[in-house]
Design a protein around this motif. Structure first.
Motif, short mmCIF file in Angstrom:
data_model
loop_
_atom_site.label_atom_id
_atom_site.label_comp_id
_atom_site.label_asym_id
_atom_site.label_seq_id
_atom_site.Cartn_x
_atom_site.Cartn_y
_atom_site.Cartn_z
N HIS A 112 0.82 -1.22 0.00
CA HIS A 112 0.00 0.00 0.00
C HIS A 112 0.85 1.27 0.00
O HIS A 112 0.32 2.37 0.11
N ALA A 118 -4.64 7.91 3.49
CA ALA A 118 -4.74 8.14 2.05
C ALA A 118 -4.72 9.63 1.74
O ALA A 118 -5.35 10.43 2.43
N ASP A 119 -3.95 10.00 0.70
CA ASP A 119 -3.94 11.41 0.30
C ASP A 119 -5.16 11.70 -0.57
O ASP A 119 -5.92 10.83 -0.94
N THR A 121 -5.59 12.29 -3.57
CA THR A 121 -5.65 11.83 -4.96
C THR A 121 -6.02 10.36 -5.09
O THR A 121 -6.24 9.88 -6.19
N THR A 122 -6.12 9.64 -3.99
CA THR A 122 -6.45 8.22 -4.09
C THR A 122 -7.93 8.02 -4.37
O THR A 122 -8.77 8.87 -4.06
N GLU A 123 -8.23 6.87 -4.94
CA GLU A 123 -9.63 6.54 -5.24
C GLU A 123 -10.48 6.54 -3.98
O GLU A 123 -11.61 7.05 -3.97
N SER A 125 -10.10 8.28 -1.23
CA SER A 125 -10.35 9.65 -0.78
C SER A 125 -11.36 10.35 -1.67
O SER A 125 -12.18 11.13 -1.19
N ASN A 156 -4.97 4.44 4.34
CA ASN A 156 -4.36 3.85 3.16
C ASN A 156 -3.76 2.49 3.48
O ASN A 156 -3.49 1.70 2.61
#
Length: 196
Positions: A112, A118-119, A121-123, A125, A156
């Motif tokens: 991961h 998770a920032d 830009t992740t799916e 988020s 994440n």
């Protein structure tokens, strides 16, 4: 200038009398994490064995000898919790804890990436953002209830937390539990060869 440096050196030397506070702080910081891990493993042992046995393609870890591995993981976390809390056999118990952290990091978290959270830009988020937008428009009162204590986040499951705990465990391995507030400190006074 020399007097200032000498004064600074004396102050820094005197501060070493409180060096046990740093090691105690690390131990106290690790306790909730070790407790949660140990408690989850003890109370959900059969599910843990099943997860260890399930192939990776089906969301498990695909480990050989899953019952043995689950027993070792559970025993390590329970013993680690007790020993770190008491400051007992601290340097010794950090070895299996470090192995457990390494296995967990490589088998569960490594794929991961680094970030534990998770920032944007992740799916995951982006989906959370969509949910929050929908909640704000559809249920404005509930949106305020959900966000009043802070913004929701998505984990994440990256290796960041595992590495942080591993560094703390490494410090305890090299320096022990510290003076005054550890069983190791007091037992070493009674038994000079006590591992501290």
């Amino acid at each position: 200038m020399a007097k200032l440096i000498a004064l600074l050196n004396r102050a820094l030397e005197k501060s070493k009398k409180l060096d046990f506070v740093a090691l105690l702080s690390i131990r106290l910081y690790l306790l909730p994490t070790l407790y949660e891990g140990a408690h989850a493993k003890v109370t959900g042992f059969s599910g843990l064995v099943e997860w260890f046995a399930t192939p990776v393609a089906q969301g498990g870890l695909g480990m050989p000898l899953p019952t043995l591995m689950a027993t070792l993981a559970t025993g390590t976390e329970v013993a680690g919790l007790i020993c770190i809390a008491l400051g007992l056999f601290t340097r010794i118990v950090t070895v299996p804890l470090a192995i457990l952290m390494t296995v967990a990091g490589l088998s569960v978290h490594w794929s991961h990436g680094w970030a534990a959270i998770a920032d944007k830009t992740t799916e995951a988020s982006m989906r959370l953002s969509g949910l929050m937008t929908w909640l704000q428009h559809s249920f404005p009162g509930r949106f305020n209830y959900v966000t009043e204590l802070g913004d929701p986040i998505v984990l994440n499951n990256g290796i960041e937390f595992t590495v942080t705990y591993a560094v703390m465990i490494m410090v305890l391995f090299f320096y022990g539990a510290g003076r005054y507030v550890s069983a190791d400190h007091w037992l070493a006074k009674v038994f000079p060869r006590w591992p501290k």
